[in-house]
Design a protein around this motif. Structure first.
Motif, PDB file in Angstrom:
ATOM      1  N   ASP A  49      41.687  36.090  42.364  1.00  0.00           N
ATOM      2  CA  ASP A  49      40.888  36.209  43.575  1.00  0.00           C
ATOM      3  C   ASP A  49      40.573  34.792  44.051  1.00  0.00           C
ATOM      4  OD1 ASP A  49      38.612  36.294  45.351  1.00  0.00           O
ATOM      5  OD2 ASP A  49      38.307  38.362  44.719  1.00  0.00           O
ATOM      6  N   THR A  52      36.482  34.266  44.623  1.00  0.00           N
ATOM      7  CA  THR A  52      35.564  34.304  43.484  1.00  0.00           C
ATOM      8  C   THR A  52      36.133  33.594  42.266  1.00  0.00           C
ATOM      9  OG1 THR A  52      36.486  36.352  42.617  1.00  0.00           O
ATOM     10  CG2 THR A  52      34.708  36.560  44.241  1.00  0.00           C
ATOM     11  N   HIS A  54      38.012  35.055  40.192  1.00  0.00           N
ATOM     12  CA  HIS A  54      38.218  36.052  39.133  1.00  0.00           C
ATOM     13  C   HIS A  54      39.701  36.312  38.898  1.00  0.00           C
ATOM     14  CE1 HIS A  54      33.982  37.921  39.885  1.00  0.00           C
ATOM     15  NE2 HIS A  54      33.934  36.791  39.208  1.00  0.00           N
ATOM     16  N   SER A 109      38.689  42.087  28.624  1.00  0.00           N
ATOM     17  CA  SER A 109      38.342  41.587  29.952  1.00  0.00           C
ATOM     18  C   SER A 109      36.992  42.120  30.411  1.00  0.00           C
ATOM     19  CB  SER A 109      39.417  41.999  30.961  1.00  0.00           C
ATOM     20  OG  SER A 109      38.986  41.685  32.267  1.00  0.00           O
ATOM     21  N   ARG A 111      36.229  42.496  33.422  1.00  0.00           N
ATOM     22  CA  ARG A 111      36.448  43.217  34.675  1.00  0.00           C
ATOM     23  C   ARG A 111      37.712  44.057  34.600  1.00  0.00           C
ATOM     24  NH1 ARG A 111      36.705  38.341  35.933  1.00  0.00           N
ATOM     25  NH2 ARG A 111      34.683  37.343  35.767  1.00  0.00           N
ATOM     26  N   VAL A 282      38.310  29.915  37.928  1.00  0.00           N
ATOM     27  CA  VAL A 282      36.907  29.638  38.258  1.00  0.00           C
ATOM     28  C   VAL A 282      36.798  28.239  38.856  1.00  0.00           C
ATOM     29  CG1 VAL A 282      34.592  29.329  37.305  1.00  0.00           C
ATOM     30  CG2 VAL A 282      36.008  31.237  36.555  1.00  0.00           C
TER      31      VAL A 282
END
Ligand code: C2E
Ligand code: MG
Ligand code: MG
Ligand code: MG
Length: 292
Positions: A49, A52, A54, A109, A111, A282
């Motif tokens: 992403d 973000t 992610h 994970s 997420r 990140v």
């Protein structure tokens, strides 16, 4: 004279043709043995992403380490496997390995995480393909929506009845389908929107020119706008610089993949990335260069 010329030509061309055929026969033979010898492997490239940072998942990429010749590029050996039919067992092998890894990633994970697996037209044309994919998912108790199958435009344009049915059955079962290398073939978004497709992956040739060629910028912008209007997800591939990533986000493309975000990793490296709190991704979100 004409006969001489013909013979001369034959003398010039025959040896190289022979070498070519021998090379191909050798490649087919080596590829046939590769699986049994454990020479085939899978690398996993992060899909991220862009906003973000992610980790969203990985794309599974076939790798072949030939003992004497070193790594062979998938562009070459996958094309050979498509021609000689080995793509069916090889494709099943890659899918199985990717789903095994997905299972371990999902246990660590924080997420939702998914895996993209490339499939060739030859696989979609196999009437048993859909059944094998769904069995492979069920066997591991994985939700169908955690798998995305990447197919190229040329595969979709082929208009093969079995392939179209496979796409329909897969979609009905909840498997996502992604159009790979979008923009390089002849298909239009209007055509793609009629098929059971969830996502387009903007080809890396457009991303490469995004910040330097106004034409590429216009193509990416228009593709993103239309895809979003049609309710399709958009992913950019081949992101090599931070500027490209930022430019994509400005155009509303928030998901991407590329060397700047992460190279294809061995399974162990991918598993490590899933478990890390501070991922290169990140750093991307924070505007820092990705970790090595
Ligand atoms: P693809 O599906 O479009 O995969 C993306 C390719 O771009 C991969 O090459 C990847 O390593 C490369 N790549 C990723 N990020 C960057 C970047 O930032 N810059 C550049 N220049 N390249 C980047 P790879 O692994 O050599 O695979 C080549 C092609 O071989 C794939 O293109 C796909 O069409 C095919 N392929 C690979 N694995 C499989 C497979 O399991 N099944 C099938 N049917 N095809 C496969
Ligand atoms: Mg792909
Ligand atoms: Mg691609
Ligand atoms: Mg490609």
């Amino acid at each position: 004279r004409a006969k001489d010329a013909g013979r001369n030509r034959a003398v010039v061309y025959e040896p190289s043709m022979g070498a070519l055929v021998r090379g191909r026969v050798e490649l087919d033979r080596a590829l046939r043995q590769a699986m049994g010898r454990g020479e085939l492997d899978v690398a996993y490239q992060p899909i991220v992403d862009l906003v973000t940072g992610h980790l969203l998942g990985f794309e599974a990429l076939a790798r072949w380490n030939r003992p004497d010749e070193g790594p062979s590029t998938p562009d070459v050996f996958i094309a050979a496997a498509e021609e000689n039919g080995l793509i069916l067992p090889i494709g099943d092998f890659i899918l199985g390995r990717a789903l095994d890894e997905l299972l371990t990633w999902r246990s660590t994970s924080p997420r939702e995480i998914s895996v993209n697996v490339n499939v060739s037209g030859r696989q979609l044309q196999d009437p048993q393909f859909t059944g094998r994919v769904l069995a492979a998912l069920a066997h591991r108790d994985l939700p169908a929506c955690s798998l995305r199958l990447e197919v190229t435009e040329s595969t979709l344009v082929g208009d093969d009845a079995v392939a179209v049915q496979s796409l329909r059955d897969l979609e009905r079962a909840g498997v996502r389908v992604s159009v790979d290398d979008f923009g390089t073939g002849y298909s239009s978004l209007s055509y793609v929107s009629k098929l059971q497709v969830h996502e387009v992956k903007i080809d890396r040739s457009f991303v490469a020119g995004l910040t330097t060629r106004p034409e590429d910028h216009a193509i990416v912008r228009a593709t993103a706008a239309m895809a979003q209007a049609l309710g399709l997800d958009v992913v950019a591939e081949g992101i090599e610089t931070r500027e490209q990533s930022q430019s994509l986000v400005e155009l509303g493309i928030t998901r991407g993949q590329g060397w700047w975000l992460g190279r294809p990793l061995p399974a162990s490296g991918a598993a490590e990335l899933v478990g890390q709190l501070w991922t290169p991704a990140v750093n991307v979100a924070m505007g820092l260069p990705p970790a090595p």
